[in-house]
Design a protein around this motif. Structure first.
Motif, PDB file in Angstrom:
ATOM      1  N   LYS A   1       0.815  -1.215   0.000  1.00 20.60           N
ATOM      2  CA  LYS A   1       0.000   0.000   0.000  1.00 20.60           C
ATOM      3  C   LYS A   1       0.852   1.271   0.000  1.00 20.60           C
ATOM      4  O   LYS A   1       0.352   2.345  -0.310  1.00 20.60           O
ATOM      5  CB  LYS A   1      -0.935   0.005   1.219  1.00 20.60           C
ATOM      6  N   PHE A   2       2.136   1.138   0.348  1.00 20.98           N
ATOM      7  CA  PHE A   2       3.022   2.297   0.278  1.00 20.98           C
ATOM      8  C   PHE A   2       3.382   2.558  -1.181  1.00 20.98           C
ATOM      9  O   PHE A   2       3.835   1.665  -1.892  1.00 20.98           O
ATOM     10  CB  PHE A   2       4.289   2.060   1.101  1.00 20.98           C
ATOM     11  N   GLY A   3       3.170   3.769  -1.615  1.00 21.52           N
ATOM     12  CA  GLY A   3       3.467   4.122  -3.001  1.00 21.52           C
ATOM     13  C   GLY A   3       2.307   3.919  -3.956  1.00 21.52           C
ATOM     14  O   GLY A   3       2.432   4.224  -5.141  1.00 21.52           O
ATOM     15  N   ARG A   4       1.176   3.419  -3.480  1.00 17.19           N
ATOM     16  CA  ARG A   4      -0.016   3.347  -4.341  1.00 17.19           C
ATOM     17  C   ARG A   4      -0.735   4.678  -4.273  1.00 17.19           C
ATOM     18  O   ARG A   4      -1.118   5.148  -3.204  1.00 17.19           O
ATOM     19  CB  ARG A   4      -0.951   2.231  -3.875  1.00 17.19           C
ATOM     20  N   HIS A   5      -0.940   5.287  -5.440  1.00 16.80           N
ATOM     21  CA  HIS A   5      -1.432   6.662  -5.490  1.00 16.80           C
ATOM     22  C   HIS A   5      -2.915   6.689  -5.842  1.00 16.80           C
ATOM     23  O   HIS A   5      -3.295   6.994  -6.973  1.00 16.80           O
ATOM     24  CB  HIS A   5      -0.619   7.473  -6.494  1.00 16.80           C
ATOM     25  N   ALA A   6      -3.751   6.378  -4.876  1.00 12.87           N
ATOM     26  CA  ALA A   6      -5.196   6.504  -5.077  1.00 12.87           C
ATOM     27  C   ALA A   6      -5.585   7.980  -5.062  1.00 12.87           C
ATOM     28  O   ALA A   6      -4.826   8.842  -4.605  1.00 12.87           O
ATOM     29  CB  ALA A   6      -5.945   5.730  -3.999  1.00 12.87           C
ATOM     30  N   MET A   7      -6.789   8.283  -5.537  1.00 12.89           N
ATOM     31  CA  MET A   7      -7.150   9.658  -5.828  1.00 12.89           C
ATOM     32  C   MET A   7      -7.720  10.434  -4.644  1.00 12.89           C
ATOM     33  O   MET A   7      -7.575  11.651  -4.547  1.00 12.89           O
ATOM     34  CB  MET A   7      -8.182   9.664  -6.971  1.00 12.89           C
ATOM     35  N   VAL A   8      -8.389   9.753  -3.707  1.00 10.65           N
ATOM     36  CA  VAL A   8      -9.175  10.446  -2.684  1.00 10.65           C
ATOM     37  C   VAL A   8      -8.453  10.388  -1.341  1.00 10.65           C
ATOM     38  O   VAL A   8      -8.053   9.313  -0.875  1.00 10.65           O
ATOM     39  CB  VAL A   8     -10.580   9.825  -2.549  1.00 10.65           C
ATOM     40  N   ARG A   9      -8.314  11.543  -0.713  1.00 11.94           N
ATOM     41  CA  ARG A   9      -7.673  11.616   0.596  1.00 11.94           C
ATOM     42  C   ARG A   9      -8.661  11.182   1.677  1.00 11.94           C
ATOM     43  O   ARG A   9      -9.733  11.767   1.812  1.00 11.94           O
ATOM     44  CB  ARG A   9      -7.190  13.030   0.890  1.00 11.94           C
ATOM     45  N   LEU A  10      -8.287  10.169   2.439  1.00 20.28           N
ATOM     46  CA  LEU A  10      -9.142   9.664   3.514  1.00 20.28           C
ATOM     47  C   LEU A  10      -8.843  10.375   4.837  1.00 20.28           C
ATOM     48  O   LEU A  10      -9.739  10.704   5.600  1.00 20.28           O
ATOM     49  CB  LEU A  10      -8.927   8.154   3.650  1.00 20.28           C
ATOM     50  N   GLY A  11      -7.572  10.590   5.098  1.00 11.35           N
ATOM     51  CA  GLY A  11      -7.186  11.208   6.357  1.00 11.35           C
ATOM     52  C   GLY A  11      -5.691  11.095   6.548  1.00 11.35           C
ATOM     53  O   GLY A  11      -4.927  10.957   5.579  1.00 11.35           O
ATOM     54  N   SER A  12      -5.271  11.103   7.787  1.00  8.38           N
ATOM     55  CA  SER A  12      -3.847  11.066   8.125  1.00  8.38           C
ATOM     56  C   SER A  12      -3.574   9.917   9.078  1.00  8.38           C
ATOM     57  O   SER A  12      -4.438   9.498   9.857  1.00  8.38           O
ATOM     58  CB  SER A  12      -3.438  12.386   8.782  1.00  8.38           C
ATOM     59  N   ILE A  13      -2.341   9.435   9.022  1.00  6.33           N
ATOM     60  CA  ILE A  13      -1.945   8.368   9.934  1.00  6.33           C
ATOM     61  C   ILE A  13      -2.031   8.837  11.384  1.00  6.33           C
ATOM     62  O   ILE A  13      -2.142   8.013  12.303  1.00  6.33           O
ATOM     63  CB  ILE A  13      -0.521   7.873   9.581  1.00  6.33           C
ATOM     64  N   ALA A  14      -2.023  10.155  11.605  1.00  4.49           N
ATOM     65  CA  ALA A  14      -2.142  10.691  12.966  1.00  4.49           C
ATOM     66  C   ALA A  14      -3.490  10.348  13.598  1.00  4.49           C
ATOM     67  O   ALA A  14      -3.638  10.424  14.817  1.00  4.49           O
ATOM     68  CB  ALA A  14      -1.954  12.210  12.946  1.00  4.49           C
ATOM     69  N   GLN A  15      -4.471   9.941  12.784  1.00  2.05           N
ATOM     70  CA  GLN A  15      -5.782   9.541  13.294  1.00  2.05           C
ATOM     71  C   GLN A  15      -5.828   8.065  13.676  1.00  2.05           C
ATOM     72  O   GLN A  15      -6.864   7.572  14.119  1.00  2.05           O
ATOM     73  CB  GLN A  15      -6.856   9.831  12.240  1.00  2.05           C
ATOM     74  N   VAL A  16      -4.708   7.364  13.503  1.00  2.00           N
ATOM     75  CA  VAL A  16      -4.634   5.919  13.742  1.00  2.00           C
ATOM     76  C   VAL A  16      -3.855   5.658  15.021  1.00  2.00           C
ATOM     77  O   VAL A  16      -2.843   6.303  15.295  1.00  2.00           O
ATOM     78  CB  VAL A  16      -3.951   5.216  12.543  1.00  2.00           C
ATOM     79  N   ASN A  17      -4.321   4.701  15.821  1.00  2.00           N
ATOM     80  CA  ASN A  17      -3.623   4.306  17.048  1.00  2.00           C
ATOM     81  C   ASN A  17      -2.630   3.178  16.817  1.00  2.00           C
ATOM     82  O   ASN A  17      -1.505   3.213  17.316  1.00  2.00           O
ATOM     83  CB  ASN A  17      -4.636   3.890  18.111  1.00  2.00           C
ATOM     84  N   LYS A  18      -3.065   2.151  16.053  1.00  2.00           N
ATOM     85  CA  LYS A  18      -2.190   1.004  15.789  1.00  2.00           C
ATOM     86  C   LYS A  18      -2.195   0.700  14.288  1.00  2.00           C
ATOM     87  O   LYS A  18      -3.239   0.756  13.639  1.00  2.00           O
ATOM     88  CB  LYS A  18      -2.666  -0.239  16.551  1.00  2.00           C
ATOM     89  N   PHE A  19      -1.012   0.368  13.790  1.00  2.00           N
ATOM     90  CA  PHE A  19      -0.864  -0.004  12.383  1.00  2.00           C
ATOM     91  C   PHE A  19      -0.250  -1.392  12.310  1.00  2.00           C
ATOM     92  O   PHE A  19       0.865  -1.623  12.774  1.00  2.00           O
ATOM     93  CB  PHE A  19       0.020   1.001  11.656  1.00  2.00           C
ATOM     94  N   PHE A  20      -1.007  -2.328  11.718  1.00  2.00           N
ATOM     95  CA  PHE A  20      -0.548  -3.704  11.556  1.00  2.00           C
ATOM     96  C   PHE A  20      -0.128  -3.903  10.100  1.00  2.00           C
ATOM     97  O   PHE A  20      -0.928  -3.693   9.179  1.00  2.00           O
ATOM     98  CB  PHE A  20      -1.672  -4.691  11.903  1.00  2.00           C
ATOM     99  N   THR A  21       1.114  -4.341   9.899  1.00  2.00           N
ATOM    100  CA  THR A  21       1.608  -4.556   8.545  1.00  2.00           C
ATOM    101  C   THR A  21       2.548  -5.752   8.549  1.00  2.00           C
ATOM    102  O   THR A  21       2.740  -6.399   9.586  1.00  2.00           O
ATOM    103  CB  THR A  21       2.291  -3.284   8.007  1.00  2.00           C
ATOM    104  N   ASP A  22       3.151  -6.044   7.372  1.00  2.00           N
ATOM    105  CA  ASP A  22       3.932  -7.272   7.251  1.00  2.00           C
ATOM    106  C   ASP A  22       5.439  -7.052   7.153  1.00  2.00           C
ATOM    107  O   ASP A  22       6.208  -7.984   7.377  1.00  2.00           O
ATOM    108  CB  ASP A  22       3.455  -8.089   6.043  1.00  2.00           C
ATOM    109  N   LEU A  23       5.875  -5.833   6.797  1.00  2.00           N
ATOM    110  CA  LEU A  23       7.300  -5.554   6.650  1.00  2.00           C
ATOM    111  C   LEU A  23       7.637  -4.211   7.295  1.00  2.00           C
ATOM    112  O   LEU A  23       6.746  -3.368   7.477  1.00  2.00           O
ATOM    113  CB  LEU A  23       7.687  -5.504   5.157  1.00  2.00           C
ATOM    114  N   PRO A  24       8.904  -3.975   7.629  1.00  2.00           N
ATOM    115  CA  PRO A  24       9.284  -2.663   8.154  1.00  2.00           C
ATOM    116  C   PRO A  24       8.897  -1.549   7.182  1.00  2.00           C
ATOM    117  O   PRO A  24       8.910  -1.733   5.963  1.00  2.00           O
ATOM    118  CB  PRO A  24      10.808  -2.781   8.295  1.00  2.00           C
TER     119      PRO A  24
END
Length: 252
Positions: free
Chosen positions: A208-231
């Motif tokens: 999902k990093f580097g995928r340039h979708a068109m609509v802004r949803l918000g900011s990561i500052a609105q998120v408490n926890k981020f679960f992902t698979d790689l650094p």
């Protein structure tokens, strides 16, 4: 996808439009092999050919649901298991649209006493198999391609609740922590979910990093926890750290 496909895509996401010759050099294969890979990835709408090279496809339209469901499935399952392991029994949740969220719902099938609100009919179908979970489905327009429920009625429905955890997915994450998606109607529902959640958990794999979708949803500052698979990529890691987001990596 083959491991070479993944390496090819990861390079383009990190470095932008790239020539065929450059890709062949980096991956150590012939230009004929790279062209074949590009055709396959273009057919899957994961790449787009431009004059002189290839790059990320349109920011306007998402990849087909059936293709997204199969992409990086092993990583999505790891992310889902890790996120579900941190959900305590007896919690209230909102789970939105997304293939990783559907894997989270499968990982929650052994939980007890959950109350889950969702605008994803696939999530509702999965969790209805758990007799110890109460599932509440949002009203609204059903999007045929992925069985997501969107629209003004869905937003109004979500605003009736205040839950412990909102589990969301996104289509893209910019290096500055901006969250992106393709359908503004889906984005407005997700924004309502974030507002009505005491904690917001984002589940998304590294693609999902580097995928340039068109609509802004918000900011990561609105998120408490981020679960992902790689650094995280270095620039994104800085943005996440400044925002105070807890990053939890589901390592292989």
């Amino acid at each position: 996808m083959t491991p070479r496909h993944r390496r090819l895509l990861d390079h383009i996401r990190q470095h932008g439009d790239t020539s065929v010759d450059e890709l062949a050099r980096i991956l150590g294969v012939t230009t004929q092999t790279i062209r074949r890979d590009i055709r396959e990835l273009e057919d899957a709408r994961l790449l787009a050919r431009y004059h002189g090279g290839v790059g990320i496809p349109s920011t306007v339209e998402n990849i087909d649901y059936d293709q997204r469901r199969e992409m990086d499935m092993e990583a999505k399952c790891r992310i889902a298991q890790l996120a579900a392991s941190q959900v305590e029994n007896g919690r209230s949740l909102i789970i939105n649209i997304g293939t990783t969220n559907e894997e989270v719902s499968k990982a929650l099938l052994r939980h007890k006493g959950l109350r889950v609100i969702t605008n994803n009919l696939n999530v509702a179908s999965i969790l209805s198999n758990n007799e110890d979970t109460e599932v509440i489905i949002a009203g609204g327009l059903v999007r045929n391609r992925d069985r997501g429920v969107i629209g003004e009625a869905t937003i109004d429905f979500m605003r009736q609740f205040k839950v412990d955890i909102g589990i969301i997915g996104v289509s893209g994450i910019e290096s500055d922590g901006t969250l992106l998606d393709y359908d503004y109607r889906e984005v407005r529902v997700t924004q309502a979910i974030m507002e009505q959640s005491r904690e917001v958990w984002l589940v998304a794999d590294h693609t999902k990093f580097g995928r340039h979708a068109m609509v802004r949803l918000g900011s990561i500052a609105q998120v408490n926890k981020f679960f992902t698979d790689l650094p995280l990529p270095p620039e994104a890691a800085d943005a996440f750290e400044k925002a105070g987001v807890e990053v939890i990596i589901a390592s292989p």
